[in-house]
Each structure stands twice: as structure tokens, then as C-alpha cells.
Design a protein around this motif. Structure first.
Motif, PDB file in Angstrom:
ATOM      1  N   ARG A  46       0.833  -1.278  -0.010  1.00 23.46           N
ATOM      2  CA  ARG A  46       0.018   0.053  -0.060  1.00 23.46           C
ATOM      3  C   ARG A  46       0.963   1.176  -0.011  1.00 23.46           C
ATOM      4  NH1 ARG A  46       0.477   2.203   4.669  1.00 23.46           N
ATOM      5  NH2 ARG A  46       0.736   0.987   6.792  1.00 23.46           N
ATOM      6  N   LYS A  47       0.182   2.277  -0.268  1.00 18.19           N
ATOM      7  CA  LYS A  47       1.032   3.453  -0.495  1.00 18.19           C
ATOM      8  C   LYS A  47       1.340   4.074   1.360  1.00 18.19           C
ATOM      9  CE  LYS A  47      -1.371   5.659  -4.186  1.00 18.19           C
ATOM     10  NZ  LYS A  47      -2.190   6.789  -4.644  1.00 18.19           N
ATOM     11  N   MET A  48       2.697   4.359   1.148  1.00 19.13           N
ATOM     12  CA  MET A  48       3.366   4.935   2.586  1.00 19.13           C
ATOM     13  C   MET A  48       2.778   5.957   2.953  1.00 19.13           C
ATOM     14  SD  MET A  48       7.358   5.579   3.068  1.00 19.13           S
ATOM     15  CE  MET A  48       7.899   4.356   2.122  1.00 19.13           C
ATOM     16  N   THR A  49       2.586   6.233   4.481  1.00 17.52           N
ATOM     17  CA  THR A  49       1.866   7.291   5.093  1.00 17.52           C
ATOM     18  C   THR A  49       2.825   7.741   6.153  1.00 17.52           C
ATOM     19  OG1 THR A  49       0.696   6.243   6.662  1.00 17.52           O
ATOM     20  CG2 THR A  49      -0.376   6.316   4.597  1.00 17.52           C
ATOM     21  N   PRO A  50       2.672   9.080   6.646  1.00 15.01           N
ATOM     22  CA  PRO A  50       3.632   9.429   7.965  1.00 15.01           C
ATOM     23  C   PRO A  50       3.666   8.452   8.988  1.00 15.01           C
ATOM     24  CG  PRO A  50       2.414  11.398   6.871  1.00 15.01           C
ATOM     25  CD  PRO A  50       2.007   9.891   6.251  1.00 15.01           C
ATOM     26  N   VAL A  51       2.522   7.539   9.166  1.00 14.10           N
ATOM     27  CA  VAL A  51       2.469   6.736  10.154  1.00 14.10           C
ATOM     28  C   VAL A  51       3.507   5.751   9.993  1.00 14.10           C
ATOM     29  CG1 VAL A  51       0.817   5.158  11.404  1.00 14.10           C
ATOM     30  CG2 VAL A  51      -0.071   7.430  10.698  1.00 14.10           C
ATOM     31  N   ASP A  52       3.764   5.486   9.037  1.00  8.60           N
ATOM     32  CA  ASP A  52       4.861   4.240   8.596  1.00  8.60           C
ATOM     33  C   ASP A  52       6.119   4.597   8.900  1.00  8.60           C
ATOM     34  OD1 ASP A  52       2.665   2.635   7.712  1.00  8.60           O
ATOM     35  OD2 ASP A  52       2.737   3.783   5.776  1.00  8.60           O
ATOM     36  N   ILE A  53       6.353   5.941   9.042  1.00 12.14           N
ATOM     37  CA  ILE A  53       8.024   6.380   9.049  1.00 12.14           C
ATOM     38  C   ILE A  53       8.805   5.444   9.999  1.00 12.14           C
ATOM     39  CG2 ILE A  53       9.590   8.317   9.658  1.00 12.14           C
ATOM     40  CD1 ILE A  53       7.613  10.018   8.072  1.00 12.14           C
ATOM     41  N   MET A  54       8.405   5.248  11.368  1.00 12.98           N
ATOM     42  CA  MET A  54       9.008   4.809  12.140  1.00 12.98           C
ATOM     43  C   MET A  54       9.622   3.242  11.871  1.00 12.98           C
ATOM     44  SD  MET A  54       7.770   5.498  16.155  1.00 12.98           S
ATOM     45  CE  MET A  54       8.684   4.230  16.685  1.00 12.98           C
ATOM     46  N   GLY A  55       8.529   2.640  11.282  1.00 16.01           N
ATOM     47  CA  GLY A  55       8.943   1.213  10.763  1.00 16.01           C
ATOM     48  C   GLY A  55      10.070   1.206   9.452  1.00 16.01           C
ATOM     49  N   VAL A  56       9.651   2.210   8.697  1.00 12.66           N
ATOM     50  CA  VAL A  56      10.708   2.468   7.716  1.00 12.66           C
ATOM     51  C   VAL A  56      11.983   2.781   7.982  1.00 12.66           C
ATOM     52  CG1 VAL A  56      11.185   3.964   5.631  1.00 12.66           C
ATOM     53  CG2 VAL A  56       8.800   3.029   5.706  1.00 12.66           C
ATOM     54  N   THR A  59      13.747  13.727   5.821  1.00  8.42           N
ATOM     55  CA  THR A  59      13.720  13.240   4.569  1.00  8.42           C
ATOM     56  C   THR A  59      12.753  12.462   3.946  1.00  8.42           C
ATOM     57  OG1 THR A  59      15.940  13.520   4.502  1.00  8.42           O
ATOM     58  CG2 THR A  59      15.443  12.518   2.416  1.00  8.42           C
ATOM     59  N   LEU A  60      12.320  11.409   4.744  1.00  6.16           N
ATOM     60  CA  LEU A  60      10.956  10.646   4.611  1.00  6.16           C
ATOM     61  C   LEU A  60       9.866  11.238   4.415  1.00  6.16           C
ATOM     62  CD1 LEU A  60      12.454   7.469   7.017  1.00  6.16           C
ATOM     63  CD2 LEU A  60      12.534   7.504   4.347  1.00  6.16           C
ATOM     64  N   GLU A  61       9.606  12.124   5.419  1.00  2.64           N
ATOM     65  CA  GLU A  61       8.494  12.924   5.338  1.00  2.64           C
ATOM     66  C   GLU A  61       8.162  13.772   4.194  1.00  2.64           C
ATOM     67  OE1 GLU A  61       8.778  15.332   8.863  1.00  2.64           O
ATOM     68  OE2 GLU A  61       8.048  13.550  10.198  1.00  2.64           O
ATOM     69  N   GLU A  62       9.404  14.226   3.742  1.00  2.00           N
ATOM     70  CA  GLU A  62       9.445  15.154   2.408  1.00  2.00           C
ATOM     71  C   GLU A  62       9.087  14.383   1.188  1.00  2.00           C
ATOM     72  OE1 GLU A  62      12.603  17.613  -0.160  1.00  2.00           O
ATOM     73  OE2 GLU A  62      12.838  17.641   1.981  1.00  2.00           O
ATOM     74  N   ALA A  63       9.807  12.843   1.263  1.00  2.00           N
ATOM     75  CA  ALA A  63       9.442  11.927   0.218  1.00  2.00           C
ATOM     76  C   ALA A  63       8.091  11.565   0.014  1.00  2.00           C
ATOM     77  CB  ALA A  63      10.331  10.695   0.476  1.00  2.00           C
ATOM     78  N   ILE A  64       7.405  11.343   1.109  1.00  2.00           N
ATOM     79  CA  ILE A  64       6.043  11.028   1.362  1.00  2.00           C
ATOM     80  C   ILE A  64       5.046  12.070   0.672  1.00  2.00           C
ATOM     81  CG2 ILE A  64       3.955  10.494   2.858  1.00  2.00           C
ATOM     82  CD1 ILE A  64       6.074   8.756   4.582  1.00  2.00           C
ATOM     83  N   ALA A  65       5.336  13.403   1.013  1.00  2.00           N
ATOM     84  CA  ALA A  65       4.626  14.444   0.526  1.00  2.00           C
ATOM     85  C   ALA A  65       4.967  14.654  -0.996  1.00  2.00           C
ATOM     86  CB  ALA A  65       4.970  15.881   1.528  1.00  2.00           C
ATOM     87  N   THR A  66       6.072  14.624  -1.409  1.00  2.00           N
ATOM     88  CA  THR A  66       6.536  14.837  -2.796  1.00  2.00           C
ATOM     89  C   THR A  66       6.212  13.742  -3.740  1.00  2.00           C
ATOM     90  OG1 THR A  66       8.473  16.210  -2.058  1.00  2.00           O
ATOM     91  CG2 THR A  66       8.437  15.572  -4.390  1.00  2.00           C
TER      92      THR A  66
END
Length: 154
Positions: free
Chosen positions: A9-19, A35-42
């Protein structure tokens, strides 16, 4: 892993810790949370996670670049949890990302891989990626990168 138990599924900010956990266990220079937050947004339509029983098993961060002449996908980061490697998760994530960039009219997919990462080079080669050139000192520790491409045939 049982057949059918993997969900992409699509990654969301909730997934960042696991990623981030997978990033840290996979790379000498893991991405920062920002950087991960920016990637999810972009790249909202081209970042995915693979999960099973509510646990993230792998992820792919990919974008679409437009050179003015061509549109192509760019795999920025791909990793699978160490205990789940060689189980088909990486292949499933790459195929899902390829579908997503094709929807955006990409004609190819590009990525960079460390010259020392022979396992990743073999993995991508099996998926149809070809080395096209090398970039000297690409990584923070000055290791060279091999740029690999897979052209989509429509």
C-alpha cells in the motif's frame, strides 16, 4: 511468508518509524525522518510499503522525473527487513513502483546502487535493469554508484 499475507500500500507518515528501522538495518547512511516525510509528501503516488500482519516488511521510495524530453521513474530507496530478504518482497515492491510510474507515463526506471552491493546489482539485473554508467564518489563515504535502468516496452 504465507501466500496472500503480504499487502502493498501507499506509505503514510504513520509508517515512518517502521521504515526508519529497516533503513538503519540496511544502509550505512540512512535517511533522516525529515527526508522520509518530504518523500511521502512529494511522491505521494509512488512510495509504498509491504506489510504483513500489521508489520512493515519493506518499502520503496520512488519518484517521476521529467527531463523535458522523457519521463522516467527513479527508485530513490528500496529495502526489505533483514529477516524477510529473498522472499519476493523486493520484487513485489519494484513491480508496484514500476506500475505507478508507468501510469504517470514514464518510459523507464532508473536507480543508483553502490558498486560494492553485488547482491542488489544481481537483484536488479534479474528484474531487467542494466548498468548504464558509474558515478564517482556518489555516496557520502565517497563510494561510487552504478546507475541502472530498465526501459519499459509498450
Amino acid at each position: 511468508m504465507q501466500e496472500g499475507s503480504l499487502r502493498i500500500r501507499k506509505m503514510t507518515p504513520v509508517d515512518i518509524m517502521g521504515v526508519q528501522w529497516i533503513e538503519r538495518s540496511s544502509f550505512p547512511d540512512p535517511w533522516a525522518r525529515e527526508t522520509l516525510e518530504e518523500a511521502i509528501a512529494t511522491f505521494a503516488d509512488t512510495v509504498f510499503i509491504a506489510e504483513s500482519l500489521g508489520t512493515i516488511k519493506g518499502y520503496i521510495i520512488c519518484g517521476v522525473e521529467n527531463t523535458g524530453e522523457e519521463r522516467y521513474g527513479h527508485i530513490c530507496s528500496l529495502a526489505v527487513a533483514p529477516d524477510k530478504r529473498n522472499s519476493g518482497i523486493g520484487t513485489a515492491l519494484v513491480k508496484r513502483a514500476e506500475q505507478a510510474v508507468m501510469v504517470q507515463k514514464a518510459t523507464a526506471m532508473q536507480l543508483e546502487v553502490r558498486v560494492s552491493n553485488t547482491g542488489a546489482i544481481q537483484f536488479y539485473t534479474k528484474l531487467g535493469y542494466e548498468p548504464v554508467f558509474q558515478i564517482c564518489g556518489y555516496y557520502a563515504d565517497t563510494e561510487d554508484a552504478i546507475v541502472m535502468m530498465r526501459w519499459f516496452r509498450f
